[in-house]
Every structure is written in structure tokens, then in C-alpha cells.
Design a protein around this motif. Structure first.
Motif, mmCIF file in Angstrom:
data_model
loop_
_atom_site.group_PDB
_atom_site.id
_atom_site.type_symbol
_atom_site.label_atom_id
_atom_site.label_comp_id
_atom_site.label_asym_id
_atom_site.label_seq_id
_atom_site.Cartn_x
_atom_site.Cartn_y
_atom_site.Cartn_z
ATOM 1 N N ASN A 1 0.831 -1.200 0.000
ATOM 2 C CA ASN A 1 0.000 0.000 0.000
ATOM 3 C C ASN A 1 0.871 1.258 0.000
ATOM 4 N N LEU A 2 1.904 1.276 0.844
ATOM 5 C CA LEU A 2 2.794 2.434 0.868
ATOM 6 C C LEU A 2 3.502 2.599 -0.466
ATOM 7 N N GLU A 3 3.949 1.516 -1.051
ATOM 8 C CA GLU A 3 4.600 1.583 -2.356
ATOM 9 C C GLU A 3 3.651 2.169 -3.403
ATOM 10 N N GLY A 4 2.392 1.742 -3.381
ATOM 11 C CA GLY A 4 1.408 2.271 -4.321
ATOM 12 C C GLY A 4 1.147 3.753 -4.124
ATOM 13 N N LEU A 5 1.076 4.180 -2.876
ATOM 14 C CA LEU A 5 0.867 5.604 -2.590
ATOM 15 C C LEU A 5 2.033 6.431 -3.118
ATOM 16 N N MET A 6 3.236 5.923 -2.941
ATOM 17 C CA MET A 6 4.419 6.681 -3.329
ATOM 18 C C MET A 6 4.648 6.648 -4.835
ATOM 19 N N ALA A 7 4.092 5.673 -5.522
ATOM 20 C CA ALA A 7 4.252 5.569 -6.974
ATOM 21 C C ALA A 7 3.408 6.591 -7.725
ATOM 22 N N ARG A 8 2.505 7.258 -7.035
ATOM 23 C CA ARG A 8 1.604 8.220 -7.680
ATOM 24 C C ARG A 8 2.331 9.462 -8.176
ATOM 25 N N GLY A 9 3.427 9.810 -7.534
ATOM 26 C CA GLY A 9 4.140 11.028 -7.918
ATOM 27 C C GLY A 9 5.293 11.286 -6.967
ATOM 28 N N THR A 10 5.890 12.453 -7.094
ATOM 29 C CA THR A 10 7.026 12.820 -6.262
ATOM 30 C C THR A 10 6.646 12.824 -4.793
ATOM 31 N N THR A 11 7.481 12.197 -3.995
ATOM 32 C CA THR A 11 7.286 12.181 -2.551
ATOM 33 C C THR A 11 8.113 13.298 -1.942
ATOM 34 N N ARG A 12 7.473 14.078 -1.069
ATOM 35 C CA ARG A 12 8.142 15.179 -0.371
ATOM 36 C C ARG A 12 8.002 14.950 1.126
ATOM 37 N N CYS A 13 9.078 15.193 1.842
ATOM 38 C CA CYS A 13 9.088 14.971 3.289
ATOM 39 C C CYS A 13 9.653 16.177 4.014
ATOM 40 N N ASN A 14 9.186 16.354 5.244
ATOM 41 C CA ASN A 14 9.734 17.358 6.134
ATOM 42 C C ASN A 14 10.235 16.637 7.367
ATOM 43 N N GLN A 15 11.539 16.665 7.581
ATOM 44 C CA GLN A 15 12.131 15.978 8.722
ATOM 45 C C GLN A 15 11.685 16.630 10.021
ATOM 46 N N THR A 16 11.227 15.791 10.962
ATOM 47 C CA THR A 16 10.800 16.284 12.267
ATOM 48 C C THR A 16 11.716 15.808 13.388
ATOM 49 N N ASP A 17 12.515 14.753 13.116
ATOM 50 C CA ASP A 17 13.337 14.172 14.167
ATOM 51 C C ASP A 17 14.289 13.153 13.540
ATOM 52 N N THR A 18 15.133 12.575 14.377
ATOM 53 C CA THR A 18 15.948 11.416 14.027
ATOM 54 C C THR A 18 15.710 10.403 15.129
ATOM 55 N N ASP A 19 15.416 9.144 14.770
ATOM 56 C CA ASP A 19 15.116 8.156 15.805
ATOM 57 C C ASP A 19 16.381 7.491 16.334
ATOM 58 N N ARG A 20 16.212 6.628 17.310
ATOM 59 C CA ARG A 20 17.366 5.996 17.969
ATOM 60 C C ARG A 20 18.139 5.057 17.046
ATOM 61 N N TYR A 21 17.558 4.711 15.903
ATOM 62 C CA TYR A 21 18.240 3.876 14.915
ATOM 63 C C TYR A 21 18.918 4.706 13.826
ATOM 64 N N GLY A 22 18.887 6.020 13.962
ATOM 65 C CA GLY A 22 19.514 6.905 12.994
ATOM 66 C C GLY A 22 18.670 7.224 11.780
ATOM 67 N N ARG A 23 17.408 6.769 11.789
ATOM 68 C CA ARG A 23 16.526 7.066 10.652
ATOM 69 C C ARG A 23 15.984 8.494 10.760
ATOM 70 N N ILE A 24 15.789 9.106 9.622
ATOM 71 C CA ILE A 24 15.105 10.395 9.563
ATOM 72 C C ILE A 24 13.637 10.120 9.851
ATOM 73 N N VAL A 25 13.047 10.834 10.792
ATOM 74 C CA VAL A 25 11.611 10.752 11.045
ATOM 75 C C VAL A 25 10.993 11.952 10.347
ATOM 76 N N ALA A 26 9.957 11.703 9.529
ATOM 77 C CA ALA A 26 9.426 12.782 8.707
ATOM 78 C C ALA A 26 7.935 12.628 8.435
ATOM 79 N N ARG A 27 7.298 13.763 8.183
ATOM 80 C CA ARG A 27 5.950 13.793 7.617
ATOM 81 C C ARG A 27 6.144 13.878 6.121
#
Length: 121
Positions: free
Chosen positions: A68-94
Motif C-alpha cells: 500500500n505504501l509503495e502504491g501511494l508513493m508511486a503516484r508522484g514525487t514524494t516530499r518529506c519534512n524531517q521532524t526528528d531522528t530516531d534511535r536507529y539513525g533514521r530520519i523521522v518525517a511527515r
């Protein structure tokens, strides 16, 4: 899906990320130019073998959530706004794709649950 270029969009701040293509890891995480991005405020079902012992993982179909997430993202350009970094070093974003908030849509469609940070959908 292919890995994308990761760069601020023109006129946007350093925490704004634009991905023209992505690689979906699971229902709440994807890669963009080698950087892991975790969708803010949600938790999706874990793929087989990824739920650590003692952790209560989100129930549901992890493959359907990922698809489902792959299908949502295939619709067009994905844009994110970083809100944090988690304990695993991942960017947390909306993140949005074609104006659709990916965190909210994953929850609305039953492919994830609200967790970790309050978000308004």
C-alpha cells in the motif's frame, strides 16, 4: 522501486526532502538516496522475523502494508519534512505524495496504527 535523489526542493529549508523515486522497506519506512526515512506518528506491521522478542508489534499483514505504501508513493514525487531522528539513525518525517499525507493514509486504510508521536490527520 529505484533509489531516488535526495535534495531540498528549490526555496525550501534543509529539512525538506524531495524524492522522485524510492525503495519501500516496509509499511512505515523507505529509503531515499541511501537514507532511511521513517514516517512520523505511525507503526505498521513488521515483516516476518522483524518483531523483536518481548515487543508487542502492530498486528496486520506486513506485505499488504508495504504494498500500500509503495502504491501511494508511486503516484508522484514524494516530499518529506524531517521532524526528528530516531534511535536507529533514521530520519523521522511527515511525507506526502501527490498531496496525500502518507502517515495518515496508511492509518486511514488500516495498514498502520497511530503510535509514537501525535499527528493530526
Amino acid at each position: 522501486m529505484a533509489v531516488a535523489a535526495l535534495a531540498p526542493s528549490p526555496g525550501e529549508g534543509a529539512s525538506d526532502i524531495s524524492c522522485s523515486s524510492i525503495f519501500v522497506v516496509d509499511g512505515d519506512t523507505f529509503r531515499c538516496d541511501g537514507k532511511r526515512i521513517r514516517l512520523q506518528g505511525i507503526d505498521a506491521p513488521e515483516l516476518d522475523g522483524h518483531c523483536r522478542p518481548g515487543r508487542q508489534c502492530t498486528p496486520g499483514d506486513p506485505i499488504a502494508s508495504t504494498d500500500n505504501l509503495e502504491g501511494l508513493m508511486a503516484r508522484g514525487t514524494t516530499r518529506c519534512n524531517q521532524t526528528d531522528t530516531d534511535r536507529y539513525g533514521r530520519i523521522v518525517a511527515r511525507c506526502t505524495s501527490k498531496g496525500v499525507d502518507l502517515s495518515c493514509e496508511q492509518v486511514r486504510s488500516g495498514h498502520a496504527v497511530l503510535r509514537y508521536a501525535p499527528i493530526s490527520c
